[in-house]
Design an enzyme around this catalytic site. Sequence first.
Site, short mmCIF file in Angstrom:
data_model
loop_
_atom_site.label_atom_id
_atom_site.label_comp_id
_atom_site.label_asym_id
_atom_site.label_seq_id
_atom_site.Cartn_x
_atom_site.Cartn_y
_atom_site.Cartn_z
N ASP A 8 44.77 43.82 26.12
CA ASP A 8 44.28 44.06 27.55
C ASP A 8 43.69 43.15 28.31
O ASP A 8 43.16 42.47 27.78
CB ASP A 8 43.37 45.46 27.23
CG ASP A 8 42.84 46.08 28.52
OD1 ASP A 8 41.71 46.08 28.70
OD2 ASP A 8 43.48 46.16 29.74
N ASP A 10 41.32 43.46 31.71
CA ASP A 10 40.09 43.96 32.48
C ASP A 10 39.12 44.78 31.41
O ASP A 10 39.51 45.86 30.89
CB ASP A 10 40.34 44.98 33.47
CG ASP A 10 40.99 43.99 34.69
OD1 ASP A 10 42.12 44.48 34.88
OD2 ASP A 10 40.35 43.12 35.22
N HIS A 82 43.82 47.21 49.42
CA HIS A 82 43.83 46.67 48.04
C HIS A 82 44.36 45.05 48.31
O HIS A 82 43.91 44.35 47.26
CB HIS A 82 45.06 47.22 47.27
CG HIS A 82 45.07 46.79 45.69
ND1 HIS A 82 45.89 46.01 45.07
CD2 HIS A 82 43.96 47.39 44.66
CE1 HIS A 82 45.67 45.83 43.83
NE2 HIS A 82 44.64 46.72 43.35
N ASP A 183 39.34 48.01 25.84
CA ASP A 183 38.20 48.43 25.99
C ASP A 183 37.57 49.67 26.41
O ASP A 183 36.53 50.34 26.70
CB ASP A 183 37.59 47.50 27.16
CG ASP A 183 38.02 47.80 28.63
OD1 ASP A 183 37.35 47.98 29.52
OD2 ASP A 183 39.50 47.85 28.76
C1 XBP Z 1 42.09 47.97 34.36
C2 XBP Z 1 42.30 48.65 35.73
C3 XBP Z 1 42.70 47.78 36.90
C4 XBP Z 1 41.38 47.08 37.36
C5 XBP Z 1 41.66 46.59 38.74
O1 XBP Z 1 42.98 47.12 33.91
O2 XBP Z 1 42.43 49.54 35.95
O3 XBP Z 1 43.19 48.69 37.77
O4 XBP Z 1 40.22 47.84 37.26
O5 XBP Z 1 42.71 45.86 38.86
P1 XBP Z 1 43.24 46.92 32.29
P2 XBP Z 1 43.67 46.09 40.20
O6 XBP Z 1 44.38 47.75 32.08
O7 XBP Z 1 43.57 45.46 32.20
O8 XBP Z 1 41.93 47.32 31.68
O9 XBP Z 1 43.04 46.42 41.37
O10 XBP Z 1 44.52 44.91 40.28
O11 XBP Z 1 44.45 47.46 39.64
MG MG Z 2 40.51 47.36 30.15
#
Ligand code: XBP
Ligand code: MG
Length: 240
Positions: A8, A10, A82, A183
């Site tokens: 993953d 973020d 966005h 996470d």
């Molecule tokens: C986590 C998310 C993303 C980010 C923001 O992604 O939910 O939306 O918070 O990014 P991950 P965007 O699956 O990597 O944990 O604004 O580009 O959506």
């Molecule tokens: Mg994540």
Amino acid sequence: MLKALIFDVDGTLADTEMAHLAAFNHAFDEFGLDWHWDVAMYTRLLEVSGGKERIRAYWESRGDMPLEVAHNGIDQTIDRLHELKTAAYEQAVQDGAVHMRPGVLALISAAAHEGMRLAIATTTSPVNISNLLRRWMGPDWASHFQVIEDASTAPQKKPHPRVYLQTLQRLGLTASQCLAIEDSSNGLRAASAAGLATVITTNAFTEHHDFKGALRVLPDLHNVSLAQLQDWHAQSLASH
Ligand code: XBP
Ligand code: MG
């Protein structure tokens, strides 16, 4: 045998959400909206995967629609917000505000050294991935990952398993040959629904999430070796 690690982005590859939060607030300000998300609010809003979806959920929760927005249309406004947010996040990454999490780069190079396949399965936008990994892994960052699935390829966001199912399909591997690293509970649910054993690395925004069913729940990947992941993976197969 463990043949691939699926990361993953973020909150897993890097601690990004504080920078995302600042970028959202910057976008609201730039757009002239009196919206402001603090950490407590954002922690709740992170239960909604996807930046656009998060803006929409917040807007719906407010129940007030600023007049001038009504004319431009909700979707266009969310897209514009966005866009502004993504540009601000990009700047934050370039300014060095986002760091890779402990142990991640060491594990990526150890896995590559062993010939293990690496993939990314994320909810975020492709530009956010490339900015972040170019900054920390150099211009040929993409060559380290055999498969990258993101918001542009998997519009149904976590906890929907689509992003992981597509990753497995493109890797040409079964879930039992892979390990997911996540996470959040949305991420765990998406990976589990795709049949993947999942190691969780918590962070300040997700440590309160429900991680029932995870293979391991860790503070981070510091000092977590590839051999350890292979052991845990073998144990998870043996227990099923
Ligand atoms: C986590 C998310 C993303 C980010 C923001 O992604 O939910 O939306 O918070 O990014 P991950 P965007 O699956 O990597 O944990 O604004 O580009 O959506
Ligand atoms: Mg994540």
